[in-house]
Motif scaffolding. Structure first.
Motif, PDB file in Angstrom:
ATOM      1  N   THR A  65       0.951  -1.053  -0.050  1.00  0.00           N
ATOM      2  CA  THR A  65      -0.005  -0.113  -0.262  1.00  0.00           C
ATOM      3  C   THR A  65       0.794   1.281   0.046  1.00  0.00           C
ATOM      4  OG1 THR A  65      -0.039  -0.099   2.436  1.00  0.00           O
ATOM      5  CG2 THR A  65      -1.625  -1.173   1.333  1.00  0.00           C
ATOM      6  N   PRO A  66       0.256   2.526  -0.370  1.00  0.00           N
ATOM      7  CA  PRO A  66       1.209   3.456  -0.528  1.00  0.00           C
ATOM      8  C   PRO A  66       1.853   3.718   0.831  1.00  0.00           C
ATOM      9  CG  PRO A  66      -1.034   3.962  -1.606  1.00  0.00           C
ATOM     10  CD  PRO A  66      -1.069   2.663  -0.877  1.00  0.00           C
ATOM     11  N   THR A  67       3.085   4.379   0.713  1.00  0.00           N
ATOM     12  CA  THR A  67       3.818   4.804   1.999  1.00  0.00           C
ATOM     13  C   THR A  67       3.441   6.175   2.619  1.00  0.00           C
ATOM     14  OG1 THR A  67       5.697   5.471   0.736  1.00  0.00           O
ATOM     15  CG2 THR A  67       5.614   3.298   1.480  1.00  0.00           C
ATOM     16  N   ASN A  68       3.756   6.455   3.692  1.00  0.00           N
ATOM     17  CA  ASN A  68       3.235   7.827   4.478  1.00  0.00           C
ATOM     18  C   ASN A  68       4.415   8.360   5.072  1.00  0.00           C
ATOM     19  OD1 ASN A  68       0.231   6.281   5.258  1.00  0.00           O
ATOM     20  ND2 ASN A  68       0.728   7.517   3.338  1.00  0.00           N
ATOM     21  N   ASN A  69       5.038   7.731   6.103  1.00  0.00           N
ATOM     22  CA  ASN A  69       6.052   8.232   6.936  1.00  0.00           C
ATOM     23  C   ASN A  69       7.168   7.114   7.352  1.00  0.00           C
ATOM     24  OD1 ASN A  69       5.398  11.042   7.462  1.00  0.00           O
ATOM     25  ND2 ASN A  69       3.489  10.205   8.261  1.00  0.00           N
ATOM     26  N   ALA A  83       2.481   2.908   6.365  1.00  0.00           N
ATOM     27  CA  ALA A  83       1.732   2.996   5.164  1.00  0.00           C
ATOM     28  C   ALA A  83       0.472   2.729   5.315  1.00  0.00           C
ATOM     29  CB  ALA A  83       2.183   1.757   4.270  1.00  0.00           C
ATOM     30  N   VAL A  84      -0.396   2.958   4.342  1.00  0.00           N
ATOM     31  CA  VAL A  84      -1.753   2.987   4.177  1.00  0.00           C
ATOM     32  C   VAL A  84      -2.258   1.565   5.008  1.00  0.00           C
ATOM     33  CG1 VAL A  84      -4.275   3.230   3.203  1.00  0.00           C
ATOM     34  CG2 VAL A  84      -2.056   4.585   2.585  1.00  0.00           C
ATOM     35  N   ASN A  85      -2.980   1.635   6.221  1.00  0.00           N
ATOM     36  CA  ASN A  85      -3.356   0.519   6.989  1.00  0.00           C
ATOM     37  C   ASN A  85      -2.263  -0.430   7.418  1.00  0.00           C
ATOM     38  OD1 ASN A  85      -6.057   1.443   6.016  1.00  0.00           O
ATOM     39  ND2 ASN A  85      -5.892   0.217   4.196  1.00  0.00           N
ATOM     40  N   ARG A  86      -0.884  -0.092   7.289  1.00  0.00           N
ATOM     41  CA  ARG A  86       0.152  -0.889   7.761  1.00  0.00           C
ATOM     42  C   ARG A  86       1.125  -0.218   8.623  1.00  0.00           C
ATOM     43  NH1 ARG A  86      -3.083  -4.147   6.604  1.00  0.00           N
ATOM     44  NH2 ARG A  86      -2.964  -6.189   5.433  1.00  0.00           N
ATOM     45  N   LEU A  87       1.591  -0.942   9.635  1.00  0.00           N
ATOM     46  CA  LEU A  87       2.814  -0.377  10.131  1.00  0.00           C
ATOM     47  C   LEU A  87       4.033  -1.439  10.097  1.00  0.00           C
ATOM     48  CD1 LEU A  87       1.198   1.152  13.452  1.00  0.00           C
ATOM     49  CD2 LEU A  87       2.056   2.222  11.467  1.00  0.00           C
ATOM     50  N   TYR A  88       5.183  -1.173   9.743  1.00  0.00           N
ATOM     51  CA  TYR A  88       6.341  -2.068   9.678  1.00  0.00           C
ATOM     52  C   TYR A  88       7.370  -1.649  10.433  1.00  0.00           C
ATOM     53  CZ  TYR A  88       3.805  -3.222   5.361  1.00  0.00           C
ATOM     54  OH  TYR A  88       2.744  -3.742   4.384  1.00  0.00           O
ATOM     55  N   ARG A 126     -21.291   4.845   8.762  1.00  0.00           N
ATOM     56  CA  ARG A 126     -19.757   4.593   8.681  1.00  0.00           C
ATOM     57  C   ARG A 126     -19.547   3.732   7.849  1.00  0.00           C
ATOM     58  NH1 ARG A 126     -17.641   6.167  14.192  1.00  0.00           N
ATOM     59  NH2 ARG A 126     -19.423   6.574  15.579  1.00  0.00           N
ATOM     60  N   ARG A 127     -18.485   4.154   6.757  1.00  0.00           N
ATOM     61  CA  ARG A 127     -17.965   3.161   5.662  1.00  0.00           C
ATOM     62  C   ARG A 127     -16.451   2.668   5.944  1.00  0.00           C
ATOM     63  NH1 ARG A 127     -20.894   7.456   3.497  1.00  0.00           N
ATOM     64  NH2 ARG A 127     -22.744   6.784   2.140  1.00  0.00           N
ATOM     65  N   LEU A 128     -16.216   1.565   5.424  1.00  0.00           N
ATOM     66  CA  LEU A 128     -14.939   1.121   5.586  1.00  0.00           C
ATOM     67  C   LEU A 128     -13.790   2.215   4.955  1.00  0.00           C
ATOM     68  CD1 LEU A 128     -14.088  -1.595   6.645  1.00  0.00           C
ATOM     69  CD2 LEU A 128     -13.723  -2.602   4.285  1.00  0.00           C
ATOM     70  N   THR A 129     -12.922   2.566   5.702  1.00  0.00           N
ATOM     71  CA  THR A 129     -12.152   3.845   5.684  1.00  0.00           C
ATOM     72  C   THR A 129     -10.669   3.310   5.753  1.00  0.00           C
ATOM     73  OG1 THR A 129     -13.977   5.185   6.257  1.00  0.00           O
ATOM     74  CG2 THR A 129     -11.610   6.090   5.868  1.00  0.00           C
ATOM     75  N   ASP A 130      -9.798   3.783   4.739  1.00  0.00           N
ATOM     76  CA  ASP A 130      -8.283   3.719   4.627  1.00  0.00           C
ATOM     77  C   ASP A 130      -7.589   4.470   6.166  1.00  0.00           C
ATOM     78  OD1 ASP A 130      -8.255   1.582   2.815  1.00  0.00           O
ATOM     79  OD2 ASP A 130      -7.884   2.945   1.079  1.00  0.00           O
ATOM     80  N   ASN A 131      -6.790   3.930   6.455  1.00  0.00           N
ATOM     81  CA  ASN A 131      -6.162   4.781   7.425  1.00  0.00           C
ATOM     82  C   ASN A 131      -4.664   5.116   6.971  1.00  0.00           C
ATOM     83  OD1 ASN A 131      -5.179   5.960   9.873  1.00  0.00           O
ATOM     84  ND2 ASN A 131      -4.961   3.957  11.111  1.00  0.00           N
TER      85      ASN A 131
END
Length: 1915
Positions: A65-69, A83-88, A126-131
């Motif tokens: 998924t797209p990276t953020n920080n 990243a979107v919806n994920r932490l690594y 409420r809808r399924l929303t990306d974090n």
């Protein structure tokens, strides 16, 4: 702001997880000097673009998924990636995954409070929303990782440092029952709650003596009124009175959790900066980065928090621009420091990055910042007006922190001490500000801390009005991020780009760019605006793209192999490690801290080690004590170091440094021993030796020296020995006496020796008149300096064997006596040299050699003009029935015949002249002057070109201008006049318009210019804009088609048509260059590896696209052709791929590689890839896998019932849509409904046919097909009832049969005894027959071989008859009859001109590949175009194109590709099985042509011997003349199943024919008289072709019974016997002709003939020969007494088949081996070429089954050609193919077919004998076939050129054999018959339409239509 915000980058395909960088190109030297202007900078970027050697991607981690920080933990060596919806959590060294956590998607709504507020309800769905991650910050003191996302209004979590998957502190806290914790929205709403809204954060260290850490947050406002707020008319904004833009929050996780994330002070004094609601529109803040500076403050030096941000431009205001701001906030100082509000110390100032070119050179928007100790580096961009411009202009500027500090102090002074309203202002737009303006504070002395940080009683917050200015250090488009380091007096700047590249520039102390390197991290993925160096090892840089995390090594020094490259690269990190001779980082070189061990880039290449060797030149014959080495450059002292001189090849000598170094070092070295000197190269007098100084196993410095040998000069230059010796660069001397070159003059004798090259004895140059071959003459040779050699014996040498006596005339002249030289060439030069007699290798110098020209009049002058023209060359030749040498008494040469013009080309030209007219012929002048003024077209002169004139044969002249249109013959006047048969026409070309009129400026548009007379002249140019040529020109009389070049600008340009480089043809043609088509997106971006998925390409201006294709790099198979839907959409099937991977995609529009113009400007960073413009990638994933619900392979279904299938799909990431699936049951489509990603439901509404019983269930996705199961159609209840009825009937029949059987068995008992007696009799007869058969088998083979050895010559048919019989087998005429294709074209003379013109035009049309393919396909689509018509058309085409076999082959291949495509879609194994299409018959004909030479030279003889053997063997036994059955045959149907006793008779026959008088002929006494005649004719005429034999009906046979009695012998006469009502044919036995009887044969008088005609045509009801028809066809009805011979079982005679087979076996083996073998001297090129073509086509279609390929090859050669030849020997030989031979050949052909088959022969006792006969041999034959195919496969592949040359040779070999006009006329009949259909097909074909083929076809029809039918009726 969207791109810069965390997570804001558009999703893109991710690159491979790891990979090495591209190979490094060579480095470049530093560019020093004044600051560079933009143009110079761009040039610099171009020059160094491809050199990526100084950067290296060490590791990559791909994110799905797209990276953020990201955040770095230097102490633990860990990287945290959000990243979107994920932490690594990744290991820092190799980016391997250590832990991960999923943080989304979740059910959320931006209009709802976070669910952590239980008291707050929400009515909105409420809808399924990306974090999207917004904050990722490390708090090492508390062991926390702060993680905030966009969900739940910007909610944060505190996760555990060292394990990102675990939550360290639960928040909101789980409150004990006794102490509930109140949670407010402000504690939860921390980050921005929108994907594209920016958020920055910074963990502030706790002040001394205070609580825990604090969190500084800057977040873009996303509440009501902003562009991020949902547009649903709702006024609800749940972000707690609009969350503040800037705040400092508590982060004390160990204290009171009720205060966690609160604003840190108290409710009345919050630590926030919030813009007033009414001012938010004017103050849209976008945050870039928050940082501490200095990060680790020294004692007494305060540290500040900085925020870099943009105040964004106002929407809709064109004049509004973004402002770049730097805000500073003070931190608490020490334990006693007062806690201040954030706004008290907040002050902001503008940052301005601008060049000197005014507002247009202003970079207003901040993109990325990076602080160093003294400077703040920042990247700015100039926003573009259109969103499509991704690569905005950008610049790098640097600001000093000292200037920031001074500006802040000056601003506060100007606000409170000495008010200056134009310097500073109070931010009145802030809620907690003090308002409204600066005012002077009386009697207050501001302390330094107040000047830096303000105070509660001073106005705040402040804004400095004048920005801090800086000029760009570096400009480039599309910069996104910056990181900076200092190294070795350089500043190294790393810049990320919008296109996924990392640029490294080295700046010197003056901030000038001295070098630049670039590496692609992830193409097409923007680099995140934050990059950080590894805290543990600054030699690595971490950066992030939209889908990857990368660890980059800051320098890859090892790519530089030499010191000059290393130091010259001007890379701050790299230097030359001298004693290790490698380029390294400083820390990687031993003793690098000591001087001279490591040379940095700042020292320059001049400090690289260098060496000079003394002496530099060494005489090979002189002794030298040693070598002196001068070593300079940056090198540590070598004194006392063990060193050696290395000469290569492990040859080394000792070296030493005697004293200390002063500037440079002196070393001594022993010269290598003489026996180890390297050998001198041939033809060279010196050798260069490289010597290196070796220290500690490394050659640290090297130099060259030369070893020379003067004595080799004479050997190298024997004809200029003295001159070369004295001219040598070495000190050499020439000894006259010894004739030697020496290096020591003392070795010469005392005689005076020359010292200058001019003093050498030498031959002087002189011109000699040409000499005729064989003529004797004396030659005088002038000499200089030859006194020493006077009276010495010399010889004149003219080469190795031509030596003549030389006589001294005086001291300076020598005469060569009676020189006689010969040549068989037109002219040859013999070099003359003088050599000392007895010394073959010693010559007098010839610096300018004398050459004697010898000519031969008889060679090279085929006509009079060429012969007499040689006079200009000094050749004394005359013309007298050939070119001869002029005799002494012959008169001067006379005149030649008049010029003969055979051809002129071209036949027309423009009125302006200038056409290069080529005139070919004979006697076209002896020299150019003869015809210089003598070439005319009517009254217009044509000026010959001197450089193109060929004596007598060819004149090329430039036509002059003509006054008007006319036509006339060409006249050549060379003392006599000659005229051309053809006329040259002056015409006026005209242009009318062009189409299309618009096209992209990238070029590639195919335009057509329409006009008239456009085919004229010798040279045509189409120029665009007066200079650029339009390429790939093709033209006709009415049109010119060409490809437009690229244009620089989108403007209209004139198009000029020029003939002969003269002026433009008037027409005012204009072509409009438009902006190029733009591709903006492709979707989907994933494809199965098989390809075929429809990729939709979106963009603009596709209406100008004529053709477009899509290619995938590295792993893609063939590019695919796309379809333009409209001006904004294109669809492309994805190409197949070789493997599962991600690969860049290229598009080719109008034949030009598509480039993204915006990306090109940006990619000046790397022009090596700029032109490709690969913005797009395709991810190739494995093909989807399907199965039925229960994975069963058979599904039962009753017809008539509804059918629903459930198909399970394996999990994949292709994201296929429902319309991309195709499910079929047999040929019926199944309607699809995709229930989920894993299950597909489909149903069939129509009834399924029950004819087949079983139907395959297949599913298709793109090019991928999978057969899931087989549907078995079961019967219904009706079928069950029918089955019961049938069983009942069968039971009843069984009972009846049992009764009948019992009755019959009693009757059979009575016959049993009778049958036993008959069987005993048969058994004895069978024994006798088998014994006879065995004896015959043993004896016949030997007899037959002896008889065949007497065969004389093979009667091959001529090639033309072979072709006509093979191509047109149904109409095979006897050789005497002339086939229509071999004779004259019978057309009345009145019709001939028009028809010839029409046929000529039709021939040119057939030579157009597009027309011919459309023509064939159009005819084949007609239902009434029968197979016979197809074969006829194919054969006519073969004849018509016989002279152009290369073109015929290309057409055949193109049609075959279409056939293969059609077959591959059905059953590929059936291809070429029959001849039902035009191309299959074309292939048959092609094979016949190509294999004819093999047939004639290799196969012909064994085939002819086999035919002779069959005939001999058949004739040895009885043959029934009426039924045709014979005792000996291979075919059961033709076997005579009777034991007819036949005895041979030797007859003495006389016959005046076929060249012989009398012979002894062997016949059988059972032969009819016609059979006897045939044997006699064969004996007499065996050496004459069969077509020239008399026929048996045409001769009479007379028997001389005695000297007075003779009888005419006939098959039927008055003496014939009658049996059973039938006449028996007369035989030799009937006439009782004895052994050795005398017979005479003579030609019949036709008038007296009473012949019965052919015997085999007689009525079997009236006549018989050996057996009555009932004898074999019916059971015997007569008793033994009635029959004249006994009956036996006819099957016992089948052994005769074996007997015949055994006799012929050797001949058959020889034939098969000849067919299936490869001659070394004549390999079957056509077979190799065609088999390779089949393999290529199979590979392209993924057909890997070897059986399919075997079948294709068998169908194309053995079954298509050889079987046809085996069955039809009359195609090859001039022989009589009798019925018996035909029957035997059909069995042999069947054996050959079985041998080539791959299916196993299932043979049993009921199998036909034709199959059983050769069953034992078939396996062996099959091995031979397999070996033959393997040998063909192993042959060297043929190139197209080689095959074309072979085909051209075949065409040439049999040219003019056929009348192609007849073939054309026959083809035209088909064209006429199907004219409307052909016209429709041509109209539907774009290429045909573009090239006007339908109009040309109409012209043919117009010419032919009025003539052909009446002419043919007359003919």
């Amino acid at each position: 702001m969207a791109r810069r915000a965390a997570g804001g980058a558009a999703p893109s395909s991710r690159a491979a997880a790891a990979g090495s960088p591209p190979p490094p190109p060579s480095p470049r030297r530093p560019l020093l000097g004044p600051p560079l202007c933009p143009l110079q900078l761009l040039l610099l970027l171009f020059l160094g673009a491809a050199r990526a050697g100084a950067l290296e991607i060490q590791r990559r981690f791909p994110s799905p998924t797209p990276t953020n920080n990201f955040a770095l933990d230097g102490a633990a060596g860990t990287v945290y990636l959000a990243a979107v919806n994920r932490l690594y959590q990744l290991s820092g060294a190799n980016l391997s995954l250590e832990a991960e956590a999923a943080v989304g998607p979740v059910a959320d709504s931006p209009l709802c409070h976070a669910p952590q507020l239980p008291q707050a309800s929400c009515e909105h769905p409420r809808r399924l929303t990306d974090n999207y991650n917004k904050i990722l910050q490390l708090d090492p003191g508390q062991g926390l990782v702060v993680v905030c996302g966009s969900i739940y209004q910007g909610f944060c979590q505190l996760r555990r440092r060292g394990n990102i998957s675990a939550v360290a502190v639960a928040f909101p806290p789980a409150a004990p029952p006794a102490a509930p914790v109140a949670v407010f929205p402000s504690m939860l709403n921390v980050a921005a709650n929108h994907a594209n809204a920016s958020t920055v954060a910074l963990v502030l260290p706790p002040a001394a003596g205070t609580g825990g850490s604090r969190l500084l947050v800057g977040a873009t406002y996303t509440g009501y009124g902003s562009a991020f707020f949902p547009r649903n008319r709702s006024l609800e904004d749940h972000r707690f009175e609009n969350t503040p833009e800037i705040s400092i929050r508590s982060l004390d996780a160990r204290g009171d959790l009720a205060k966690l994330f609160t604003f840190d002070l108290n409710p009345s004094d919050d630590n926030i900066l919030k813009i007033k609601q009414g001012a938010k529109e004017q103050h849209k803040l976008g945050f870039v980065r928050a940082f501490l500076h200095p990060p680790e403050p020294r004692p007494g030096v305060p540290s500040y928090a900085y925020l870099a941000l943009n105040s964004e431009a106002r929407a809709g205001d064109k004049e509004s621009q973004a402002r770049s701001l730097l805000a500073r906030i003070c931190l608490p100082r020490g334990a006693g420091g007062d806690a201040k509000k954030l706004t008290e110390s907040y002050i902001q100032l503008g940052l301005q990055c601008a060049g000197g070119a005014g507002r247009g050179d202003l970079y207003s928007r901040l993109v990325s910042v990076f602080p160093t100790r003294e400077l703040l580096f920042a990247v700015f961009e100039r926003p573009q007006g259109t969103p499509a411009a991704r690569a905005a202009p950008a610049a790098l500027c640097a600001f000093r922190f000292a200037d920031v500090r001074a500006a802040i102090r000056a601003a506060r002074t100007a606000c409170f001490v000495e008010p200056a309203p134009d310097v500073v202002a109070v931010l009145d737009s802030v809620v907690q500000g003090t308002g409204p303006a600066c005012e002077r504070k009386r009697n207050i002395q501001l302390q330094p801390e107040q000047l830096d940080c303000g105070a509660a009683h001073l106005q705040h917050p402040l804004s400095i009005l004048q920005p801090l200015r800086s000029t760009p250090v570096f400009r480039a488009p599309g910069l996104t991020s910056v990181a900076v380091a200092s190294a070795n007096n350089y500043t190294v700047v790393f810049l990320g780009t919008v296109n996924g590249r990392l640029l490294k520039i080295n700046l010197n102390e003056s901030m000038q760019v001295v070098s630049r390197r670039v590496v692609t991290v992830a193409y097409g993925e923007p680099v995140h605006h934050v990059m950080q160096f590894d805290p543990a090892d600054p030699g690595y840089l971490y950066l992030m793209t939209s889908h990857q995390m990368a660890r980059v090594k800051v320098a890859a020094c090892e790519v530089y192999s030499t010191c000059a490259d290393c130091v010259g690269a001007a890379d701050a990190y790299c230097g030359w490690c001298t004693l290790e001779t490698r380029c390294t980082l400083q820390q990687d070189c031993a003793n690098a801290s000591q001087p001279h061990f490591w040379t940095s880039a700042s020292e320059g290449p001049g400090r690289c080690p260098a060496m000079t060797v003394l002496p530099a030149e060494i005489d090979v014959r002189q002794e030298y004590p040693g070598m002196i080495l001068q070593i300079s450059g940056s090198l540590p002292s070598l004194r006392g170091v063990e060193m050696a001189c290395d000469y290569g090849n492990h040859v080394r000598t000792e070296a030493r440094v005697p004293g200390p170094a002063y500037g440079h070092q002196i070393a001594y070295c022993n010269l290598l021993p003489r026996h180890q000197f390297p050998p001198f190269p041939p033809h060279q007098d010196h050798v260069t030796v490289e010597m290196s100084v070796r220290v500690n196993g490394h050659n640290i410095v090297s130099a060259n020296f030369t070893i020379y040998d003067c004595s080799r000069v004479g050997q190298v230059y024997p004809h200029t020995a003295c001159t070369s010796c004295l001219s040598a660069q070495w000190p050499c001397f020439w000894c006259l006496q010894q004739h030697a070159c020496v290096s020591n003059q003392s070795r010469c004798d005392a005689s005076p020796n020359p010292t200058n090259p001019q003093d050498c004895p030498q031959i002087l140059p002189s011109l000699l008149t040409p000499v005729p071959t064989g003529g004797s003459q004396d030659i005088l040779v002038p000499l200089a300096n030859a006194a020493f050699f006077h009276s010495a014996a010399l010889e004149c040498s003219f080469g190795s064997e031509e030596v003549f006596e030389a006589v001294w005339v005086n001291e300076s002249v020598v005469r060569c006596n009676q020189v006689v030289l010969h040549t068989t060439q037109k002219s040859r030069g013999f070099p003359l040299s003088l050599q000392l007699k007895g010394w073959p290798a010693r010559f007098l110098d010839s610096p300018d050699p004398i050459t004697v020209e010898v000519y031969n009049c008889a060679m090279g002058s085929p006509d009079c003009s060429q012969c007499l023209g040689r006079e200009d060359l000094g050749h004394l030749c005359v013309w007298n029935d050939g070119c001869r040498l002029q005799g002494p008494l012959q008169p001067l040469p006379g005149t030649c015949p008049a010029p003969e013009i055979r051809a002129i080309e071209p036949l027309s030209g423009p009125l302006d002249g200038g056409t290069l007219l080529t005139i070919r012929g004979r006697n076209l002048g002896r020299r150019l002057s003869d015809v210089a003024q003598g070439v005319w077209i009517g009254n217009v002169a044509c000026e010959p070109l001197a450089d193109r004139y060929m004596v007598s044969e060819e004149i090329v002249c430039a036509t002059g201008p003509a006054p008007g249109v006319f036509s006339d013959v060409v006249t050549v006047n060379a003392s006599k006049e000659g005229k051309s048969r053809e006329r040259f026409s002056y015409v006026l070309p005209q242009v009318q318009f062009l189409e299309p009129e618009v096209g992209p400026k990238a070029g590639g548009t195919r335009i057509t210019i329409h006009g008239s007379e456009l085919h004229v002249g010798s040279e045509l140019q189409v120029l665009v804009n007066s200079s650029d040529p339009c390429t790939e020109l093709t033209r006709t009389d009415t049109s010119i088609t060409c490809t437009m070049p690229a244009g620089a600008l989108a403007v209209p340009v004139p198009v000029c048509v020029r003939f002969e480089r003269r002026g433009c043809v008037h027409g005012n043609l204009t072509f409009w260059y438009m902006q190029n088509p733009v591709i903006t997106a492709i979707s989907p971006r994933r494809s199965p590896v098989s390809g075929g998925r429809t990729i939709t390409v979106a963009g603009e201006r596709f209406h100008m696209v004529q053709n477009v294709s899509m290619a995938v790099h590295h792993i893609g198979r063939e590019p695919t052709l796309c379809k333009v839907l409209n001006s904004t959409l294109i669809t492309c099937p994805s190409p197949g791929a070789l493997s599962n991977a991600s690969a860049p995609v290229d598009f080719f529009i109008n034949g030009r590689a598509y480039t993204d113009e915006a990306a090109v400007a940006e990619e000046l960073l790397d022009p090596g890839e700029a032109w490709r413009g690969r913005r797009f990638r395709l991810d190739y994933l494995p093909n989807p896998q399907f199965s039925t619900a229960k994975r069963e392979k058979w599904i039962k279904h009753h017809p008539g019932e509804p059918l629903t299938l459930v198909i399970h799909k394996e999990q994949d990431s292709l994201g296929l849509e429902s319309h991309e699936y195709r499910v079929k049951i047999g040929q019926v489509a199944c309607d699809i409904q995709v229930i989920s990603d894993r299950v597909i439901h489909c149903s069939v509404n129509e009834s399924l046919g029950t004819a087949e019983g079983q139907l395959p269930i297949t599913i298709q996705v793109g090019n991928f097909n999978q057969t899931l199961a087989t549907l078995q159609l079961g019967g219904s209840e009706t079928a069950i009832i029918v089955s019961i009825v049938i069983c009942s009937v069968l039971l009843l029949l069984s009972v009846v049969a049992l009764f009948v059987f019992c009755t019959k068995s009693r009757r059979a008992e009575r016959y049993w005894q009778k049958t036993l007696l008959q069987m005993e009799e048969m058994e004895s007869q069978i024994r006798e027959e088998i014994r006879k058969g065995f004896a015959e088998l043993q004896t016949d083979m030997t007899d037959l071989t002896k008889e065949l050895n007497r065969s004389q010559g093979i009667p091959f048919l001529e090639y033309k008859h072979f072709v006509t019989r093979t191509f047109f087998p149904k109409g095979s005429s006897p050789v005497q009859e002339t086939h229509p294709l071999l004779g004259e074209w019978k057309v009345p003379e009145s019709c001939r001109p028009n028809m010839e013109e029409g046929i000529s035009l039709f021939s040119s049309l057939l030579s157009n590949k597009h027309f011919l393919v459309v023509f064939v396909h159009a005819l084949e689509q007609q239902k009434d175009f029968a197979v016979r018509d197809r074969c006829s058309l194919a054969s006519l085409l073969t004849i018509a194109l016989h002279g152009k076999l290369e073109y015929y082959t290309s057409i055949m291949k193109e049609l075959l590709v279409d056939l293969i495509d059609a077959s591959a879609a059905k059953n590929p194994k059936l291809m070429l099985r029959r001849t039902e299409s035009v191309v299959e018959k074309m292939l048959t004909n092609w094979m016949s042509i190509c294999m004819y030479s093999c047939l004639r030279e290799t196969v012909g003889e064994p085939f002819f011997l086999l035919l002779c053997a069959i005939k001999q063997q058949v004739n040895k036994g009885s043959i029934d003349a009426i039924t045709g059955k014979a005792r000996y045959t291979l075919n059961e149907e033709w076997l005579l199943r009777e034991n007819i006793e036949a005895k041979p008779r030797n007859l003495n026959v006389s016959f005046q024919g076929c060249g012989m008088d009398s012979l002894s002929v062997r016949a059988m006494d059972t032969d009819t008289l016609t059979q006897v005649k045939e044997k006699i004719l064969e004996a007499f005429c065996k050496n004459v072709p069969y077509s020239q034999w008399p026929r048996a009906e045409d001769v009479d046979l007379e028997w001389f019974a005695s000297s007075t009695q003779s009888y005419i012998l006939r098959d039927l006469d008055d003496t014939s016997v009658v049996e059973d009502g039938r006449k028996k044919l007369n035989t030799l036995a009937h006439y009782k002709i004895p052994e050795g009887a005398s017979l005479a044969m003579s030609l019949t008088d036709k008038k007296d003939s009473n012949s019965l005609g052919r015997v085999k045509d007689l009525d079997t009801e009236k006549y018989f020969h050996l057996v009555l028809p009932t004898d074999e066809l019916a059971e015997p009805k007569k008793s033994h007494r009635q029959s004249h011979r006994k009956k036996v079982l006819p099957e016992i005679y089948l052994t005769r088949l074996l007997s015949t087979k055994g006799t012929l076996q050797k001949f058959l083996d020889d034939l098969f081996k000849a067919i299936l073998s490869i001659r070394e001297d004549k390999p079957p090129l056509a077979v190799k070429y065609f088999f390779d073509f089949l393999e290529e086509q199979a590979e392209k279609r993924g057909i890997s089954d070897p059986d399919t390929l075997h079948i294709w090859k068998t169908n194309s050669l053995p079954l298509r050609f050889w079987v046809n030849i085996l069955k039809n020997p009359q195609f090859v030989f001039d022989i009589d193919k009798t019925d018996h031979i035909d029957a035997c050949l059909s069995v042999i052909a069947q054996a050959f077919i079985d041998a080539c088959s791959i299916s196993d022969l299932q043979l049993g006792k009921d199998s036909p004998t034709n199959k059983l006969l050769y069953a034992k041999e078939i396996p062996e034959y099959r091995k031979i076939v397999q070996r033959y195919y393997k040998q063909i496969q192993d042959m060297t592949p043929l190139s197209e050129q080689e095959m074309n040359a072979h085909l051209a040779e075949e065409s040439r070999k049999y040219q003019n054999e056929f009348n192609t006009n007849v073939a054309m006329a026959e083809i035209y009949k088909y064209a006429k018959r199907y004219r409307p259909q052909i016209m429709a097909a041509l109209e539907a074909n774009p290429t045909a339409r573009r090239t006007q083929l339908q109009h040309k076809f109409e012209q043919v029809v117009a010419l032919m239509e009025d003539n052909i039918y009446e002419c043919y009726s007359e003919a």
